[in-house]
Scaffold this motif. Structure first.
Motif, PDB file in Angstrom:
ATOM      1  N   LYS A   6      12.610 -18.808  22.871  1.00 40.78           N
ATOM      2  CA  LYS A   6      12.925 -17.945  21.735  1.00 40.78           C
ATOM      3  C   LYS A   6      12.868 -18.750  20.451  1.00 40.78           C
ATOM      4  O   LYS A   6      13.405 -19.848  20.374  1.00 40.78           O
ATOM      5  CB  LYS A   6      14.310 -17.326  21.886  1.00 40.78           C
ATOM      6  N   LEU A  57       1.218 -11.245  15.383  1.00 42.34           N
ATOM      7  CA  LEU A  57       1.879  -9.972  15.683  1.00 42.34           C
ATOM      8  C   LEU A  57       0.856  -9.008  16.257  1.00 42.34           C
ATOM      9  O   LEU A  57      -0.298  -8.977  15.808  1.00 42.34           O
ATOM     10  CB  LEU A  57       2.493  -9.372  14.415  1.00 42.34           C
ATOM     11  N   GLU A  78      11.315 -13.152  14.874  1.00 42.72           N
ATOM     12  CA  GLU A  78      11.776 -13.637  16.171  1.00 42.72           C
ATOM     13  C   GLU A  78      10.600 -13.526  17.117  1.00 42.72           C
ATOM     14  O   GLU A  78       9.818 -12.584  17.047  1.00 42.72           O
ATOM     15  CB  GLU A  78      12.941 -12.807  16.699  1.00 42.72           C
ATOM     16  N   GLY A  79      10.468 -14.516  17.998  1.00 42.73           N
ATOM     17  CA  GLY A  79       9.351 -14.478  18.922  1.00 42.73           C
ATOM     18  C   GLY A  79       9.419 -15.583  19.948  1.00 42.73           C
ATOM     19  O   GLY A  79      10.482 -16.151  20.206  1.00 42.73           O
ATOM     20  N   LYS A  80       8.236 -15.895  20.504  1.00 41.98           N
ATOM     21  CA  LYS A  80       8.102 -16.895  21.560  1.00 41.98           C
ATOM     22  C   LYS A  80       7.010 -17.885  21.178  1.00 41.98           C
ATOM     23  O   LYS A  80       6.020 -17.519  20.555  1.00 41.98           O
ATOM     24  CB  LYS A  80       7.713 -16.218  22.871  1.00 41.98           C
ATOM     25  N   ARG A 100       4.320 -15.961  18.874  1.00 39.14           N
ATOM     26  CA  ARG A 100       4.015 -14.563  19.127  1.00 39.14           C
ATOM     27  C   ARG A 100       5.257 -13.766  18.779  1.00 39.14           C
ATOM     28  O   ARG A 100       6.266 -13.819  19.478  1.00 39.14           O
ATOM     29  CB  ARG A 100       3.632 -14.351  20.585  1.00 39.14           C
ATOM     30  N   THR A 102       7.995 -10.981  18.307  1.00 34.07           N
ATOM     31  CA  THR A 102       8.474  -9.826  19.055  1.00 34.07           C
ATOM     32  C   THR A 102       9.281  -8.881  18.168  1.00 34.07           C
ATOM     33  O   THR A 102       9.474  -7.727  18.517  1.00 34.07           O
ATOM     34  CB  THR A 102       9.334 -10.264  20.259  1.00 34.07           C
ATOM     35  N   SER A 103       9.767  -9.385  17.036  1.00 34.19           N
ATOM     36  CA  SER A 103      10.405  -8.527  16.040  1.00 34.19           C
ATOM     37  C   SER A 103      10.268  -9.191  14.679  1.00 34.19           C
ATOM     38  O   SER A 103      10.066 -10.402  14.574  1.00 34.19           O
ATOM     39  CB  SER A 103      11.877  -8.254  16.372  1.00 34.19           C
ATOM     40  N   PRO A 123       9.084  -3.793  17.991  1.00 36.70           N
ATOM     41  CA  PRO A 123       7.816  -3.461  18.605  1.00 36.70           C
ATOM     42  C   PRO A 123       7.853  -2.262  19.539  1.00 36.70           C
ATOM     43  O   PRO A 123       6.876  -1.582  19.686  1.00 36.70           O
ATOM     44  CB  PRO A 123       7.443  -4.730  19.381  1.00 36.70           C
ATOM     45  N   SER A 124       8.971  -1.979  20.174  1.00 35.12           N
ATOM     46  CA  SER A 124       9.018  -0.893  21.132  1.00 35.12           C
ATOM     47  C   SER A 124       9.309   0.455  20.485  1.00 35.12           C
ATOM     48  O   SER A 124       9.366   1.454  21.167  1.00 35.12           O
ATOM     49  CB  SER A 124      10.072  -1.192  22.198  1.00 35.12           C
TER      50      SER A 124
END
Length: 155
Positions: A6, A57, A78-80, A100, A102-103, A123-124
């Motif tokens: 993270k 993104l 926030e991501g990986k 990558r 994720t938000s 993203p969801s």
């Protein structure tokens, strides 16, 4: 064994985002953000260190980034961490490290506009207007006139 991958970054865009549409219909937006920290070295001199992070993104986040992000904007991501190998034009195998996302949260307005603007993308979820916020109720205090006891506290 499970692990955690993270990354949390808050920085400024170094350039406008680059957008690509893939044959599959997916969209990817990439941009770099700079994070800086300042400290005093052993000699007491102020040193500022800047790190550049390549952000990637996909899909809905890519659409939002394309529409709202511009050079100089502040963004919270926030991501990986992802490390990819590729072969360059001289047939040398190289590695590239990307984040990558994720938000993403847009922080403040653009540097050339006054005021502050904030939006968040997940993203969801589909892009939708932010819910209206109602102010917290103001506590009401009343004087206690029916008692001479000055030690009575309202809590």
């Amino acid at each position: 064994m499970a692990g955690v991958n993270k990354v949390i970054l808050l920085g400024r865009l170094g350039a406008d985002p680059e957008v690509r549409s893939l044959p599959s219909g997916s969209k990817v937006t990439t941009f770099s953000i700079a994070t800086s920290e300042a400290y005093n070295n052993r000699d007491g001199q102020r040193v500022e260190q800047t790190e550049w992070h390549r952000i990637e993104l996909w899909d809905n986040l890519a659409n939002i980034a394309e529409q709202y992000l511009h050079k100089g904007d502040s963004v919270y991501v926030e991501g990986k961490i992802r490390t990819e190998e590729y072969t360059d034009k001289d047939n040398i195998v190289r590695k590239a490290t990307k984040i990558r996302g994720t938000s993403m949260t847009l922080v403040g307005g653009r540097s050339n506009e006054g005021g502050s603007e904030s939006a968040q993308a997940v993203p969801s979820q589909q892009s939708r207007p932010a819910p209206e916020r109602t102010p917290a109720p103001t506590p009401e205090f009343s004087s206690n006139t029916g008692s001479d006891d000055s030690d009575d506290l309202p809590f």
